[in-house]
Design an enzyme around this catalytic site. Structure first.
Site, PDB file in Angstrom:
ATOM      1  N   HIS A 101       0.866  -1.182   0.000  1.00  0.00           N
ATOM      2  CA  HIS A 101       0.000   0.000   0.000  1.00  0.00           C
ATOM      3  C   HIS A 101       0.900   1.228   0.000  1.00  0.00           C
ATOM      4  O   HIS A 101       2.104   1.120  -0.227  1.00  0.00           O
ATOM      5  CB  HIS A 101      -0.917  -0.024   1.218  1.00  0.00           C
ATOM      6  CG  HIS A 101      -1.875  -1.164   1.200  1.00  0.00           C
ATOM      7  ND1 HIS A 101      -2.770  -1.359   0.172  1.00  0.00           N
ATOM      8  CD2 HIS A 101      -2.075  -2.179   2.070  1.00  0.00           C
ATOM      9  CE1 HIS A 101      -3.493  -2.438   0.431  1.00  0.00           C
ATOM     10  NE2 HIS A 101      -3.079  -2.958   1.575  1.00  0.00           N
ATOM     11  N   THR A 102       0.309   2.370   0.302  1.00  0.00           N
ATOM     12  CA  THR A 102       1.075   3.612   0.304  1.00  0.00           C
ATOM     13  C   THR A 102       2.346   3.478   1.147  1.00  0.00           C
ATOM     14  O   THR A 102       2.282   3.143   2.317  1.00  0.00           O
ATOM     15  CB  THR A 102       0.217   4.755   0.868  1.00  0.00           C
ATOM     16  OG1 THR A 102      -1.077   4.653   0.317  1.00  0.00           O
ATOM     17  CG2 THR A 102       0.827   6.097   0.534  1.00  0.00           C
ATOM     18  N   GLN A 103       3.473   3.714   0.512  1.00  0.00           N
ATOM     19  CA  GLN A 103       4.746   3.630   1.229  1.00  0.00           C
ATOM     20  C   GLN A 103       5.253   5.012   1.620  1.00  0.00           C
ATOM     21  O   GLN A 103       6.083   5.157   2.486  1.00  0.00           O
ATOM     22  CB  GLN A 103       5.798   2.965   0.337  1.00  0.00           C
ATOM     23  CG  GLN A 103       5.404   1.607  -0.152  1.00  0.00           C
ATOM     24  CD  GLN A 103       5.624   0.544   0.899  1.00  0.00           C
ATOM     25  OE1 GLN A 103       6.722   0.405   1.421  1.00  0.00           O
ATOM     26  NE2 GLN A 103       4.576  -0.185   1.223  1.00  0.00           N
ATOM     27  N   SER A 104       4.781   6.000   0.906  1.00  0.00           N
ATOM     28  CA  SER A 104       5.203   7.372   1.202  1.00  0.00           C
ATOM     29  C   SER A 104       4.169   8.323   0.617  1.00  0.00           C
ATOM     30  O   SER A 104       3.481   7.976  -0.344  1.00  0.00           O
ATOM     31  CB  SER A 104       6.563   7.647   0.566  1.00  0.00           C
ATOM     32  OG  SER A 104       6.471   7.458  -0.815  1.00  0.00           O
ATOM     33  N   TRP A 133      -1.883   8.904   5.069  1.00  0.00           N
ATOM     34  CA  TRP A 133      -0.618   9.537   5.408  1.00  0.00           C
ATOM     35  C   TRP A 133      -0.817  10.995   5.838  1.00  0.00           C
ATOM     36  O   TRP A 133      -0.440  11.913   5.121  1.00  0.00           O
ATOM     37  CB  TRP A 133       0.333   9.441   4.217  1.00  0.00           C
ATOM     38  CG  TRP A 133       1.725   9.174   4.687  1.00  0.00           C
ATOM     39  CD1 TRP A 133       2.595  10.092   5.199  1.00  0.00           C
ATOM     40  CD2 TRP A 133       2.406   7.927   4.692  1.00  0.00           C
ATOM     41  NE1 TRP A 133       3.764   9.495   5.539  1.00  0.00           N
ATOM     42  CE2 TRP A 133       3.688   8.156   5.234  1.00  0.00           C
ATOM     43  CE3 TRP A 133       2.061   6.620   4.305  1.00  0.00           C
ATOM     44  CZ2 TRP A 133       4.637   7.155   5.388  1.00  0.00           C
ATOM     45  CZ3 TRP A 133       3.002   5.623   4.456  1.00  0.00           C
ATOM     46  CH2 TRP A 133       4.270   5.884   4.998  1.00  0.00           C
TER      47      TRP A 133
END
Lengths: 292, 295
Positions: free
Chosen positions: B32-35, B166
């Protein structure tokens, strides 16, 4: 009804030889027994009103509201089987939420009426279901000005959203009525339920098509019409429920809300007064009574 | 059929051979979203006697590129304002999510006319009213503390799914009175929640670079809850403006335009086009060690 079904009324989705769907007609009968519901499209908003018959003295006055909000800018009132009406509202809310998740904007009143019309109509097609026992009135207001997209970041294009014709009017107050058959039309004034005939003839006198009636006048007329429509079943007690939705510059700022208590009580007072006046001056022609 | 339920309905191994799981195995693990991608940076907020002031600059950055302008402070209702740091698309998601939530909340609280004390001033422009139509959760019972708890659960759930939103969010507003004292006057509320669901409150809070550059200044103004009762709105707003200036001076991912919101019991005053004023770059003369200087 003059003719009875003679076998063709046992199943939904079956026509009689003379082209009628009896189940739908019976559903309309259910509507005709419900408390009167009306909607008035005024020049700067919509008023919905309901004659809520008090079925028991053990019910708390003012509780159990029957006019519901859909999204923020629309209201639904229905006459007929209350649980059917609640399911109708539930579906309308789902439709509105689904529209928002797809288009990131509130659903236009016309689009909601269209979707609900299709939904109600689907319940006339299959033998496994019965038609809706309600006629619902949808009153809403669509923004005249550019509304930011849900979750918008930054300004967006200076020309605003596309799909709008130059010089044409967009948005404003809208009123639709959906019948058990799925039939729906847009109205200036709509009435359904037990007192619909009386209510309709009163609505016709208002000349709503001219677009001169203001929202506050509309509230007072709505209250009066509900009281007039109640005349035939005077022995039964009822509560007047009223909601409205105005434009952004109006009292509700584009939201569907209950009419404030003060205004509603004032409207009820005037309604009662005009009815008493009717009794005293029964010989006066109809037109003069309208003047007050 | 045999007595092993896991084999029911499947081709028999003794006839067809064992199923080769490699056919459907993905070539890499699910990620999924890593950054974050497009980001907002500092949000700063400060409590004062009777309310909270919150500010966020209007920049959305794509790495070090100043991508476009944005609104980082979002009015939830008359009692709560959200300030978003971190990923902008996740902020949009949350904005829509909370909008849907506010609509649903409004259903269950009834049409609720009459009791609503609307703060939208009558002389607001048509456009401003259109904005307020979009996001104002009028009739919504949720106060800032309820909203904070909700977001904390939401963000913690998402991090537990290994799919975090995030963001670092500040929730500023007024808290609902405790159940044992329903008539107590609403207290200023300021808490934060981050992408792991970590939540805490303080008299002053900041996200992003603000946590390094603005927080010490704000702490000097309001060191503890006791000090909150001693400062008034004007002092608090002045301190926040000063911090926005410092951030503009020192944080490379910042903008001299910012949004500023003040929440008091009168409602929310949100201004989305504030500017950093009274700038003086003289201090830059004394800075050595990078840039075009030769000495």
């Amino acid at each position: 009804m003059t003719s009875i079904g003679t076998g063709y009324d046992l199943s939904n989705s079956v026509f009689s030889p003379d082209g009628r769907n009896f189940q739908v007609e019976y559903a309309m009968k259910a509507v005709e027994n419900g408390g009167t519901a009306i909607g008035i499209r005024c020049k700067d908003g919509v008023v919905l009103a309901l004659e809520k018959l008090v079925t028991s003295k053990l019910l708390k006055p003012g509780a159990n509201k029957r006019i519901s909000t859909v999204d923020r800018n629309m209201g639904v009132v229905s006459a007929g089987l209350t649980p059917d009406g609640r399911h109708f509202v539930s579906r309308a809310r789902d439709e509105a939420a689904q529209w928002r998740s797809l288009y990131k904007a509130p659903i236009p009143t016309a689009a909601l009426a269209n979707r609900m019309g299709s939904y109600v109509q689907a319940y006339t097609l299959y033998s496994s279901v019965r038609p809706f026992g309600v006629t619902a009135i949808i009153g809403g207001w669509d923004s005249e000005v550019e509304v930011p997209v849900d979750g918008q970041v930054g300004a967006g294009p200076a020309v605003g959203a596309g799909g709008k014709k130059e010089g044409e009017k967009h948005g404003g107050p809208y009123l639709y009525m959906i019948e058990p058959s799925g039939l729906y039309w847009g109205y200036y004034g709509a009435a359904t339920g037990k007192g619909r005939q009386a209510a309709k003839s009163e609505l016709e006198k208002l000349d709503l098509a001219a677009g001169n009636l203001t929202l506050e006048e509309g509230v007072k007329e709505a209250a009066r019409i509900i009281y007039v429509a109640h005349e035939d079943s005077k022995d039964k007690e009822f509560e007047l429920e009223m909601t409205w939705v105005s434009s952004l510059s109006g009292p509700t700022k584009g939201r569907h809300e209950e009419v404030p208590q003060k205004l509603r009580e004032e409207a009820e007072r005037l309604a009662k007064k005009s009815l008493e006046g009717d009794d005293d001056e029964d010989d006066k022609p109809e037109g003069e009574k309208m003047e007050e | 059929m045999n007595h092993l339920p896991q084999a029911w309905g499947r081709p028999r191994d003794d006839i067809y051979g064992a199923y080769n799981h490699a056919h459907l195995a993905p070539s890499h693990p699910t990620t999924h979203t890593q950054s974050p991608i497009v980001t907002g940076t500092s949000v700063i907020a400060l409590k004062f006697r009777g309310g909270v002031v919150i500010a966020a600059d209007n920049l959305a950055s794509y790495g070090s590129l100043a991508l476009h302008r944005r609104e980082a402070a979002e009015k939830f209702n008359d009692k709560a304002v959200l300030g978003f740091g971190g990923d902008v698309s996740d902020m949009q998601y949350l904005d829509r999510y909370l909008n849907a939530l506010a609509i649903r909340e409004n259903y269950s609280s009834g049409s609720g006319a009459g009791e609503k004390a609307s703060s939208t001033s009558t002389d607001a422009s048509e456009e401003e009213r259109a904005e307020s139509l979009d996001n104002e959760g009028a009739g919504t019972g949720m106060a800032a503390n309820n909203l904070h708890k909700y977001l904390q659960k939401l963000l913690y759930r998402r991090r537990s799914d290994f799919n975090p939103l995030w963001n670092h969010i500040l929730i500023a507003g007024l808290s609902s009175p405790p159940p044992n004292a329903p008539d107590a006057s609403p207290q200023p509320f300021l808490k934060s929640v981050d992408l792991l669901g970590t939540a805490f409150g303080a008299p002053s809070l900041a996200t992003g670079f603000g946590a390094h550059l603005a927080q010490p200044i704000l702490r000097r103004v309001v060191p503890d809850e006791e000090a909150v009762k001693k400062i008034d709105e004007a002092t608090a707003v002045e301190a926040i403006r000063e911090c926005m200036k410092v951030l503009w001076y020192r944080d490379a991912r910042s903008l001299d335009r910012y949004s500023l919101a003040v929440v008091t019991k009168e409602g929310v005053r949100l201004s989305e086009d504030e500017r950093v004023e009274g700038q003086s770059w003289e201090f830059a003369e004394g800075i050595r060690g990078y840039g075009t200087q030769v000495v």
